[in-house]
Design a protein around this motif. Structure first.
Motif, PDB file in Angstrom:
ATOM      1  N   LEU A  64     -75.306  24.877  -1.793  1.00 31.02           N
ATOM      2  CA  LEU A  64     -75.555  25.428  -3.115  1.00 31.02           C
ATOM      3  C   LEU A  64     -76.539  26.584  -2.991  1.00 31.02           C
ATOM      4  O   LEU A  64     -77.354  26.629  -2.065  1.00 31.02           O
ATOM      5  N   ASN A  65     -76.477  27.512  -3.940  1.00 23.67           N
ATOM      6  CA  ASN A  65     -77.399  28.632  -3.945  1.00 23.67           C
ATOM      7  C   ASN A  65     -78.832  28.125  -4.125  1.00 23.67           C
ATOM      8  O   ASN A  65     -79.070  27.145  -4.838  1.00 23.67           O
ATOM      9  N   LYS A  66     -79.775  28.801  -3.508  1.00 17.18           N
ATOM     10  CA  LYS A  66     -81.171  28.371  -3.571  1.00 17.18           C
ATOM     11  C   LYS A  66     -81.724  28.345  -4.985  1.00 17.18           C
ATOM     12  O   LYS A  66     -82.654  27.593  -5.276  1.00 17.18           O
ATOM     13  N   ASN A  67     -81.150  29.157  -5.887  1.00 13.07           N
ATOM     14  CA  ASN A  67     -81.665  29.156  -7.260  1.00 13.07           C
ATOM     15  C   ASN A  67     -81.390  27.834  -7.974  1.00 13.07           C
ATOM     16  O   ASN A  67     -81.971  27.563  -9.023  1.00 13.07           O
TER      17      ASN A  67
ATOM     18  N   PHE B  27     -83.594  24.186   3.125  1.00 17.25           N
ATOM     19  CA  PHE B  27     -82.894  23.074   3.780  1.00 17.25           C
ATOM     20  C   PHE B  27     -81.848  22.466   2.851  1.00 17.25           C
ATOM     21  O   PHE B  27     -80.697  22.239   3.253  1.00 17.25           O
ATOM     22  N   LEU B  28     -82.217  22.203   1.612  1.00 11.24           N
ATOM     23  CA  LEU B  28     -81.273  21.602   0.660  1.00 11.24           C
ATOM     24  C   LEU B  28     -80.094  22.531   0.392  1.00 11.24           C
ATOM     25  O   LEU B  28     -78.953  22.071   0.225  1.00 11.24           O
ATOM     26  N   SER B  29     -80.344  23.825   0.344  1.00 11.90           N
ATOM     27  CA  SER B  29     -79.266  24.781   0.148  1.00 11.90           C
ATOM     28  C   SER B  29     -78.242  24.672   1.273  1.00 11.90           C
ATOM     29  O   SER B  29     -77.030  24.748   1.036  1.00 11.90           O
ATOM     30  N   ALA B  30     -78.725  24.458   2.508  1.00 11.20           N
ATOM     31  CA  ALA B  30     -77.822  24.327   3.653  1.00 11.20           C
ATOM     32  C   ALA B  30     -77.063  23.002   3.629  1.00 11.20           C
ATOM     33  O   ALA B  30     -75.871  22.948   3.944  1.00 11.20           O
ATOM     34  N   VAL B  31     -77.726  21.929   3.223  1.00 12.47           N
ATOM     35  CA  VAL B  31     -77.082  20.605   3.216  1.00 12.47           C
ATOM     36  C   VAL B  31     -76.034  20.509   2.107  1.00 12.47           C
ATOM     37  O   VAL B  31     -74.901  20.070   2.333  1.00 12.47           O
TER      38      VAL B  31
END
Length: 300
Positions: free
Chosen positions: A70-73, A63-67
């Motif tokens: 930024l890359n999930k890493n 979810f944070l990556s979409a908001v």
């Protein structure tokens, strides 16, 4: 600051298998019962269970990556500072942020699910962010120790300051729009402005949160293994009486809060009309300002 043990991060295949295992454990009768029920991640308890538990950190990362795009890493080693522990639920927000996070680079993130837009919400956002910005900052430390603070509000009532689904605010120069640093950043995600077709990863996550339709969540899960895993967790609420009672308690709390807010608004409108009437405003003007009917104004 309390440190949580870093949970195991499930891979995509493992997530898919976890969701499938849950389905296989259920009888056809129980799945049909779930499909006929209406429940949503907008519910305070459901939201915290999905996004506020260390064992579900993969959901939060996606979810944070979409908001934040930024890359999930970038969201490895997240620390949830106020996790939902076990099956506990107080039923009271008491002015506490829904989810407080710290990232590996010390950035702080606040996440709120708000079903009601309240007066002075902007000031409230500043207050929470300023408090988080100064949290853990000790006397004698250099200012460079202050870490960026990002506030994310998910709104189920129309955000009145823009027509965009996702609006982002920082402190800017009002003439050339250059940022005055980026230490404070506010994101507002408006569920009421979702369109019929969800095209971006963010829109799909917002639809997942917004909907109370099991089939929509299931469709989204077929496109995203993390959402499929999240949907399995949502389904568990209604396979357990204990979980259902906590969900319903959160639902009642939101209804009570909305009713109190509406009653307060109505009281304020009536008092405004009385004041205008006392100052000899004509009935038509009072109607235009307050929205009351001629009969309601005459009865004051």
């Amino acid at each position: 600051m309390s440190q949580n043990k870093t949970p195991k991060v499930l891979k995509t295949q493992e997530l898919t298998e976890a969701a499938e295992n849950w389905k296989n454990e259920k009888t056809a009768e129980s799945i049909e019962t779930i499909e006929n029920m209406r429940f949503t991640a907008r519910n305070d308890y459901a939201f915290k269970k999905l996004f506020g538990r260390p064992e579900n950190i993969i959901i939060l990362q996606d979810f944070l990556s979409a908001v934040l795009e930024l890359n999930k890493n970038k969201f490895q080693d997240i620390v949830i500072e106020n996790p939902l522990v076990g099956n506990s639920y107080s039923g009271e927000k008491q002015g506490i942020l829904d989810i407080k996070l710290t990232l590996r680079d010390s950035r702080k993130i606040n996440i709120e699910m708000q079903n009601l837009w309240e007066p002075h919400y902007e000031k409230r956002t500043y207050f929470y962010s300023a408090s988080r910005y100064l949290e853990y900052f000790k006397q004698g430390e250099p200012y460079e120790c202050l870490a960026k603070c990002i506030h994310i509000s998910i709104l189920n009532t129309a955000f009145p300051l823009t027509s965009e689904i996702h609006s982002i605010y920082q402190v800017l120069n009002i003439k050339d729009h250059r940022p005055f640093g980026d230490d404070l950043e506010f994101h507002f995600l408006d569920l009421t402005k979702l369109k019929a077709n969800d095209t971006t990863d963010l829109e799909k996550w917002l639809r997942f949160i917004q909907t109370d339709d099991f089939k929509i969540r299931e469709r989204l899960g077929k496109e995203n293994a993390v959402m499929e895993y999240a949907n399995g967790i949502m389904n568990q609420f209604f396979s357990s009486k204990e979980e259902r009672l906590k969900y319903e308690a959160a639902f009642r709390y939101d209804c009570d809060r909305a009713s109190l807010f509406a009653a307060g608004q109505e009281t304020g409108v009536l008092q405004t009309a009385r004041n205008m009437k006392a100052k000899n405003f004509d009935a038509k003007t009072i109607q235009e300002i307050t929205g009351l009917t001629a009969e309601q104004i005459a009865a004051l």
